[in-house]
Design a protein around this motif. Structure first.
Motif, PDB file in Angstrom:
ATOM      1  N   SER A   1      -0.682   6.783  -5.471  1.00 39.94           N
ATOM      2  CA  SER A   1      -0.882   7.474  -4.213  1.00 39.94           C
ATOM      3  C   SER A   1      -2.087   8.397  -4.365  1.00 39.94           C
ATOM      4  CB  SER A   1       0.373   8.269  -3.833  1.00 39.94           C
ATOM      5  OG  SER A   1       0.243   8.814  -2.529  1.00 39.94           O
ATOM      6  N   TYR A   2      -2.472   9.036  -3.279  1.00 34.03           N
ATOM      7  CA  TYR A   2      -3.734   9.783  -3.202  1.00 34.03           C
ATOM      8  C   TYR A   2      -3.952  10.723  -4.379  1.00 34.03           C
ATOM      9  CZ  TYR A   2      -7.324  12.891  -1.248  1.00 34.03           C
ATOM     10  OH  TYR A   2      -8.450  13.636  -1.050  1.00 34.03           O
TER      11      TYR A   2
ATOM     12  N   ARG B   1       0.813  -1.205   0.000  1.00 31.46           N
ATOM     13  CA  ARG B   1       0.000   0.000   0.000  1.00 31.46           C
ATOM     14  C   ARG B   1       0.851   1.262   0.000  1.00 31.46           C
ATOM     15  NH1 ARG B   1      -4.705  -2.459  -1.306  1.00 31.46           N
ATOM     16  NH2 ARG B   1      -5.275  -0.257  -1.571  1.00 31.46           N
ATOM     17  N   ALA B   2       0.243   2.345  -0.455  1.00 30.05           N
ATOM     18  CA  ALA B   2       0.918   3.640  -0.484  1.00 30.05           C
ATOM     19  C   ALA B   2       0.916   4.273   0.904  1.00 30.05           C
ATOM     20  CB  ALA B   2       0.214   4.573  -1.471  1.00 30.05           C
ATOM     21  N   GLU B   3       1.833   5.209   1.109  1.00 27.50           N
ATOM     22  CA  GLU B   3       1.841   5.955   2.371  1.00 27.50           C
ATOM     23  C   GLU B   3       0.584   6.792   2.500  1.00 27.50           C
ATOM     24  OE1 GLU B   3       5.218   8.222   3.615  1.00 27.50           O
ATOM     25  OE2 GLU B   3       6.621   6.760   2.796  1.00 27.50           O
ATOM     26  N   TRP B   4       0.134   7.356   1.380  1.00 26.44           N
ATOM     27  CA  TRP B   4      -1.073   8.183   1.390  1.00 26.44           C
ATOM     28  C   TRP B   4      -2.124   7.474   0.553  1.00 26.44           C
ATOM     29  CZ3 TRP B   4      -1.428  13.998  -0.435  1.00 26.44           C
ATOM     30  CH2 TRP B   4      -2.590  14.563   0.100  1.00 26.44           C
ATOM     31  N   GLU B   5      -2.928   6.629   1.207  1.00 23.60           N
ATOM     32  CA  GLU B   5      -3.917   5.801   0.542  1.00 23.60           C
ATOM     33  C   GLU B   5      -5.179   6.588   0.204  1.00 23.60           C
ATOM     34  OE1 GLU B   5      -4.646   2.516  -0.435  1.00 23.60           O
ATOM     35  OE2 GLU B   5      -2.476   2.257  -0.514  1.00 23.60           O
TER      36      GLU B   5
ATOM     37  N   ARG C   1       0.960   1.374  -8.456  1.00 25.09           N
ATOM     38  CA  ARG C   1       1.630   1.861  -7.245  1.00 25.09           C
ATOM     39  C   ARG C   1       1.268   3.317  -6.989  1.00 25.09           C
ATOM     40  NH1 ARG C   1       7.728  -0.828  -7.752  1.00 25.09           N
ATOM     41  NH2 ARG C   1       7.021  -3.001  -7.920  1.00 25.09           N
TER      42      ARG C   1
END
Length: 320
Positions: free
Chosen positions: A282-283, A213-217, A280
């Motif tokens: 992010s937000y 998962r991304a840091e900023w989901e 991959r």
């Protein structure tokens, strides 16, 4: 400050109460815009595709159908000539079924005949659902939110209708009712349907259990609202009778499957998460992922052997 920066600050709680109140009563509440859309500084661009793009797609698809038709015609003529050589078949018997059958099949795909009474009834009911905005003051809408919480977090205490706990589900603030905007009440119904029909997939997406998962989901609940909005636009459901290619194919599925829209929503949500992981993302890339999800859905709906949502290749991604 750009609208994108404002949304980012809203998401992290960096806007004070007075400014937040102003924002929540401004253009951000428009029912014609998805929550996570990319905006220009001067103009808001909705997630729905422009009419010109739809017409371009229709013309391209029509050319593809005619190309396919002529290919079939050549193949049939070749077979007919072979049959003549070997003493079987006749010109009229071979040619007429080909031309009429092929032409009728093409017409059905591009310009569907009038809807059956069952299709009309189901389409009318679905469009009536689209017209219902979410109203946080209505008891039945409050109860639906509570039902969603219980389905999402069985065994946990139900929070107040305004609580920090709602952010855990992916609402952008303490009051979920401010997040619906373009989705309407049907987007909440879609989430509830997903949680009840495919609980395993729902829980895995809610808790982001698959993949790296991304840091900023993406926020789960708000993403769900955007998916509802995207499907409404893609299927051309706000017009009297859908005329987009995806909408026409959807009407065929609706004839066989009463809850086709809700089931398609579940497939779309699962597909979006798969695309998210593959890219991959992010937000801030959410809208790119949503666009690629729409493109993939349109391709799968165009497959000739699809007569129900379960026939879509992406349906296999769902777990009950």
């Amino acid at each position: 400050m750009t609208s994108r920066t404002l949304r980012r600050r809203l998401h992290h709680g960096d806007v004070d109460g007075r400014n937040r109140e102003h924002l929540e009563t401004s253009g951000f509440d428009s029912l014609s815009e998805p929550l996570l859309a990319n905006y220009d500084d001067d103009n808001s661009v909705s997630q729905g595709r422009r009419v010109d793009d739809i017409w371009d797609d229709q013309r391209r698809m029509e050319r593809l159908h005619w190309t396919s038709l002529f290919s079939q015609l050549i193949a049939q003529w070749t077979q007919w000539l072979a049959n003549i050589v070997f003493g079987s078949g006749s010109l009229i018997g071979r040619l007429l079924p080909l031309s009429s059958g092929a032409q009728n099949g093409l017409s059905r795909k591009l310009f569907p005949s009038s809807l059956s009474p069952l299709q009309e009834e189901r389409l009318r009911y679905l469009q009536q659902r689209l017209e219902v905005p979410f109203d946080g003051s209505r008891v039945e809408h409050q109860d639906a939110l509570k039902q969603l919480w219980r389905l999402a977090y069985p065994g946990r205490d139900l929070p107040a209708l305004k609580s920090e706990l709602w952010k855990e589900m992916g609402w952008q603030g303490t009051d979920p009712s401010t997040d619906f905007r373009g989705g309407g009440f049907i987007s909440l119904e879609n989430l509830i349907f997903f949680a009840k029909k495919y609980p395993d997939s729902f829980q895995r997406l809610l808790h982001k259990q698959d993949g790296a998962r991304a840091e900023w989901e993406y926020p789960f609940a708000v993403a769900g609202i955007n998916i509802s909005f995207m499907l409404i636009q893609m299927l051309d459901l706000q017009s009297g009778k859908p005329s987009s290619l995806a909408g026409i194919r959807f009407l065929e599925i609706l004839k066989e499957e009463e809850m086709a829209f809700d089931n398609l929503y579940c497939v779309a949500f699962q597909m979006m998460d798969a695309q998210w992981l593959a890219k991959r993302a992010s937000y801030m890339e959410f809208n790119d992922v949503l666009k690629s999800t729409r493109t993939q859905l349109e391709r799968e709906l165009a497959l000739e052997d699809v007569s129900s949502v379960k026939d879509l290749p992406a349906y296999t991604l769902l777990n009950r």
